[in-house]
Design a protein around this motif. Structure first.
Motif, PDB file in Angstrom:
ATOM      1  N   UNK A 284       0.821  -1.207   0.000  1.00 46.52           N
ATOM      2  CA  UNK A 284       0.000   0.000   0.000  1.00 46.52           C
ATOM      3  C   UNK A 284       0.854   1.255   0.000  1.00 46.52           C
ATOM      4  N   UNK A 285       0.382   2.269  -0.726  1.00 47.00           N
ATOM      5  CA  UNK A 285       1.005   3.594  -0.655  1.00 47.00           C
ATOM      6  C   UNK A 285       0.609   4.307   0.637  1.00 47.00           C
ATOM      7  N   UNK A 286      -0.449   3.817   1.277  1.00 48.77           N
ATOM      8  CA  UNK A 286      -0.954   4.439   2.499  1.00 48.77           C
ATOM      9  C   UNK A 286      -0.347   3.748   3.711  1.00 48.77           C
ATOM     10  N   UNK A 287      -0.067   4.496   4.771  1.00 46.72           N
ATOM     11  CA  UNK A 287       0.549   3.886   5.955  1.00 46.72           C
ATOM     12  C   UNK A 287      -0.449   3.027   6.721  1.00 46.72           C
ATOM     13  N   UNK A 288       0.029   2.008   7.400  1.00 48.62           N
ATOM     14  CA  UNK A 288      -0.868   1.177   8.218  1.00 48.62           C
ATOM     15  C   UNK A 288      -1.321   1.940   9.460  1.00 48.62           C
ATOM     16  N   UNK A 289      -2.542   1.658   9.885  1.00 50.58           N
ATOM     17  CA  UNK A 289      -3.071   2.259  11.108  1.00 50.58           C
ATOM     18  C   UNK A 289      -2.828   1.370  12.317  1.00 50.58           C
ATOM     19  N   UNK A 290      -2.174   0.252  12.104  1.00 49.45           N
ATOM     20  CA  UNK A 290      -1.883  -0.697  13.166  1.00 49.45           C
ATOM     21  C   UNK A 290      -1.202  -1.907  12.560  1.00 49.45           C
ATOM     22  N   UNK A 291      -0.822  -2.874  13.378  1.00 46.06           N
ATOM     23  CA  UNK A 291      -0.168  -4.075  12.854  1.00 46.06           C
ATOM     24  C   UNK A 291      -1.137  -4.909  12.031  1.00 46.06           C
ATOM     25  N   UNK A 292      -0.631  -5.663  11.047  1.00 49.60           N
ATOM     26  CA  UNK A 292      -1.499  -6.554  10.285  1.00 49.60           C
ATOM     27  C   UNK A 292      -2.105  -7.621  11.172  1.00 49.60           C
ATOM     28  N   UNK A 293      -3.321  -8.039  10.818  1.00 52.27           N
ATOM     29  CA  UNK A 293      -4.061  -8.994  11.643  1.00 52.27           C
ATOM     30  C   UNK A 293      -4.346 -10.258  10.825  1.00 52.27           C
ATOM     31  N   UNK A 294      -3.692 -11.379  11.112  1.00 51.42           N
ATOM     32  CA  UNK A 294      -4.079 -12.633  10.446  1.00 51.42           C
ATOM     33  C   UNK A 294      -5.510 -13.003  10.819  1.00 51.42           C
ATOM     34  N   UNK A 295      -6.277 -13.396   9.833  1.00 50.22           N
ATOM     35  CA  UNK A 295      -7.672 -13.797  10.047  1.00 50.22           C
ATOM     36  C   UNK A 295      -7.796 -15.256   9.648  1.00 50.22           C
ATOM     37  N   UNK A 296      -8.134 -16.114  10.620  1.00 45.89           N
ATOM     38  CA  UNK A 296      -8.129 -17.536  10.329  1.00 45.89           C
ATOM     39  C   UNK A 296      -6.718 -17.975   9.969  1.00 45.89           C
ATOM     40  N   UNK A 297      -6.634 -18.943   9.062  1.00 41.49           N
ATOM     41  CA  UNK A 297      -5.331 -19.449   8.633  1.00 41.49           C
ATOM     42  C   UNK A 297      -4.966 -19.012   7.231  1.00 41.49           C
ATOM     43  N   UNK A 298      -5.896 -18.326   6.536  1.00 43.79           N
ATOM     44  CA  UNK A 298      -5.671 -18.077   5.112  1.00 43.79           C
ATOM     45  C   UNK A 298      -5.943 -16.642   4.665  1.00 43.79           C
ATOM     46  N   UNK A 299      -6.301 -15.742   5.578  1.00 42.73           N
ATOM     47  CA  UNK A 299      -6.630 -14.378   5.187  1.00 42.73           C
ATOM     48  C   UNK A 299      -5.848 -13.384   6.037  1.00 42.73           C
TER      49      UNK A 299
END
Length: 332
Positions: A164-179
């Motif tokens: 992304x060209x946009x900054x993250x608003x927080x850490x990435x969040x794994x959702x389930x095992x595949x998303x």
């Protein structure tokens, strides 16, 4: 001849009743629901034509009823016939299943294609290597990704990549095992992007072997877990959302009904009458299994499928998205 058309209409009505009752609720029906979605329109239309020729009134009524009842599952996008103007502005987003991240291909060509998409946000699936047997290997190509996309913010988890060209608003969040969920700071608001990859329904093997049913049941359970995790995270998310990726789910597969009713399918912004995203390497594109949804005030201005230039068996989803200037729900 009239009786034959009536019997065919009755048979189709019985099949459709079973399909509507069991689809998405009984795991063995996953194999049946792999039928081309457009068949749910073509079969009753053919029966209507036959009834008109033979004068079969009851058969015509049955066929018309089947056509109407199953219409939401046939994949036909009548809104594509309208000449709606594309909404101006918005961020450009690309979603694409890369099919094992250029395994065995030319990396220079692969990364040149990614850059040519000129997207503000890239949501990419299958950041892995593997083979037909189902075994996969994790890969580490982060150094090359960062070199190819300077100034972008990179998130990697669950075999998914979000750039992304946009900054993250927080850490990435794994959702389930595949998303993978990545919250992006856009202006004075936040957009949550969901990079989705639902497991495929079955492995191509002899359907008469016990292993076929065991494998399909295992995969159905995995799909249940992934959909449940995705829906649970969406319901707890206060931000505008964009949910996109490879759902391995056509319009004829009942699993797609699990998506919250508050989300809007981006297909309303697509100009294709019969949108299809797979198989990109075939002249005959079969059906759409790649989806995009918005919610919480996010809106899609344009939506189309782009050729992957032989790099994957999935077409590329291209869309423009606008988000509310202020995330009101976050502040309340």
């Amino acid at each position: 001849m009239t009786a034959m058309v009536l019997y065919c209409a009755l048979a189709w009505a019985v099949f459709l009743a079973l399909h509507l009752a069991l689809n998405g609720r009984w795991w063995p029906w996953l194999a049946v629901s792999l039928l081309p979605p457009v068949a749910l329109a073509l079969v009753p239309l053919a029966l209507l034509a036959a009834a008109a020729v033979t004068g079969g009134g009851l058969a015509a009524v049955l066929a018309a009823g089947c056509l109407l009842v199953a219409w939401p599952q046939n994949g036909v996008n009548l809104r594509g016939l309208g000449r709606r103007a594309e909404a101006p502005g918005g961020l450009r987003l690309v979603s694409w299943n890369t099919q094992h991240w250029n395994q065995g291909g030319d990396p220079d060509r692969f990364y040149a294609f990614l850059r040519s998409l000129a997207a503000d946000v890239l949501v990419l699936q299958e950041y892995l290597n593997g083979f037909e047997g189902g075994e996969v290997w994790d890969i580490d190509d982060e150094e090359r990704i960062r070199a190819a996309f300077p100034g972008h913010h990179l998130a990697v988890a669950n075999n998914a990549v979000t750039l992304s060209r946009f900054p993250p608003a927080g850490p990435p969040v794994p959702v389930g095992a595949c998303s993978l969920r990545v919250d992006l700071r856009i202006g004075d608001g936040v957009l949550s992007t969901y990079n989705v990859h639902i497991p495929v329904q079955l492995t191509v093997m002899n359907p008469l072997r016990p292993a076929f049913l065991r494998d399909m049941r295992r995969r159905a359970a995995a799909r249940d877990r992934e959909y449940a995790a995705l829906v649970a995270d969406l319901r707890d998310n206060p931000h505008p959302v964009l949910v996109t990726g490879d759902f391995n789910t056509s319009a004829a597969i009942g699993d797609i009904r699990r998506m919250p009713g508050t989300l809007r399918d981006a297909i309303g912004a697509c100009r294709s009458l019969c949108p299809a995203s797979w198989n990109a390497r075939s002249r005959l594109r079969l059906w759409r299994i790649d989806w995009a949804f918005t919610g919480g005030g996010a809106r899609v201005g344009s939506y189309r499928f782009r050729d992957a230039e032989g790099l994957s068996d999935h077409l590329v989803q291209e869309l423009t998205v606008t988000v509310p200037r202020t995330d009101v729900r976050e502040k309340n």
